[in-house]
Scaffold this active site. Sequence first.
Site, PDB file in Angstrom:
ATOM      1  N   GLN A   1       0.829  -1.210   0.000  1.00 54.84           N
ATOM      2  CA  GLN A   1       0.000   0.000   0.000  1.00 54.84           C
ATOM      3  C   GLN A   1       0.866   1.264   0.000  1.00 54.84           C
ATOM      4  O   GLN A   1       0.569   2.235   0.700  1.00 54.84           O
ATOM      5  CB  GLN A   1      -0.961  -0.017   1.193  1.00 54.84           C
ATOM      6  CG  GLN A   1      -2.173  -0.909   0.972  1.00 54.84           C
ATOM      7  CD  GLN A   1      -3.081  -0.405  -0.154  1.00 54.84           C
ATOM      8  OE1 GLN A   1      -3.142   0.778  -0.444  1.00 54.84           O
ATOM      9  NE2 GLN A   1      -3.790  -1.325  -0.798  1.00 54.84           N
ATOM     10  N   SER A   2       1.928   1.264  -0.794  1.00 53.61           N
ATOM     11  CA  SER A   2       2.850   2.400  -0.830  1.00 53.61           C
ATOM     12  C   SER A   2       2.223   3.641  -1.482  1.00 53.61           C
ATOM     13  O   SER A   2       1.782   3.590  -2.631  1.00 53.61           O
ATOM     14  CB  SER A   2       4.101   2.000  -1.618  1.00 53.61           C
ATOM     15  OG  SER A   2       4.871   3.135  -1.939  1.00 53.61           O
ATOM     16  N   ASN A   3       2.215   4.736  -0.736  1.00 50.27           N
ATOM     17  CA  ASN A   3       1.775   6.020  -1.304  1.00 50.27           C
ATOM     18  C   ASN A   3       2.819   6.555  -2.277  1.00 50.27           C
ATOM     19  O   ASN A   3       2.500   7.227  -3.258  1.00 50.27           O
ATOM     20  CB  ASN A   3       1.569   7.042  -0.191  1.00 50.27           C
ATOM     21  CG  ASN A   3       0.561   6.578   0.829  1.00 50.27           C
ATOM     22  OD1 ASN A   3      -0.586   6.277   0.500  1.00 50.27           O
ATOM     23  ND2 ASN A   3       0.987   6.482   2.085  1.00 50.27           N
TER      24      ASN A   3
END
Length: 334
Positions: free
Chosen positions: A75-77
């Site tokens: 879930q890397s921004n």
Amino acid sequence: MDLTRYPRMQFAHTPTRIEPMANLTQLLGGPKLWIKRDDCTGLSTGGNKTRKLEFLIGDALNQNADTVVTVGATQSNHARQTAAACARSGLNCTILLEDRTHKTDLNHNYNGNVLLDLLHGAEVQRIPADKAVTEAVEECLTTLKSAGNNVYFIPGGGSNAVGALGYANCALELTCQSNDMDLHFDHLVHATGSAGTQAGLIAGLTAINNPLPVLGIGVRFPRETQEENVFLLAIKTAEHLKLAQSIRREDVIANCDYVGPGYGLPAQSTLEAVNLVARHEGILLDPVYSGKGMAGLIDLVRNGYFNANQNILFLHTGGSAALFGYLDEFTQNS
Ligand SMILES: *Cc1c(COP(=O)(O)O)cnc(C)c1O
């Protein structure tokens, strides 16, 4: 501090606003809490990576790259904003996702930031559990290069001396805002992970002789590791900026008491902070970074860490797109 010397793209909607959090201030009984809205930087739901990517993509284009490779948690921004910046700049983007949480639910693995990575046209690859991240990156770079691509690699979080220029610039921006508002801030508080945000802020504040104390709230590593990572990157950023002043070790402060069960796994205090700010300020935080940063701020306020008459500025680093990857946690706790 002349940032026009560095290649740069214009992605961010800046200056980001500084707003009072009057309800939260009242609820907690002072100090005065303010929020700088770097969640509203404009690129694919915004966030702190946008400022870094202005300089990173600028550098990539300056080197005639046609393909960007980067790495991050599922879930890397950072991955999502990189995918968007590449789409905007006509660059191919390959994202290597590392499973740091071992969550198996569909939302975590396909919704939120992952959905947006794909929408922006990035090639998403999952690093197998038995493979080291560095090894997966090397393999990917070798494959792309041998196919004739001119590849530019961006490290996790965009945290190197080039990316950190974005937050040196933010230090300048918030100092001007504070001066224009004639409003003195006593502390700047934000979530710290791959260290580029805090390192850039410290390098920038040092450069312009602003003694504003910065407190990073850790989301992954123990304090000693986090402070060392920030310090080393602040030194590299200062060198890249050719600063005359050196970075002071005592200016690098991290509090890593709010990590909870681990990176990407919200603690009870994280969920409480996300809920509280959503319900009382109408602002979305996230379960991985800004929720932990805010949990730290709230707990420190409750424990009298700040004086009641001080002004505390929280830097909202974004991340709300990840909320959709954490449906289970929020529906169990509402
Ligand atoms: C990456 C990130 C951070 C941490 O910033 P670093 O520069 O990696 O320390 C904080 N908040 C959000 C929402 C992020 O995506």
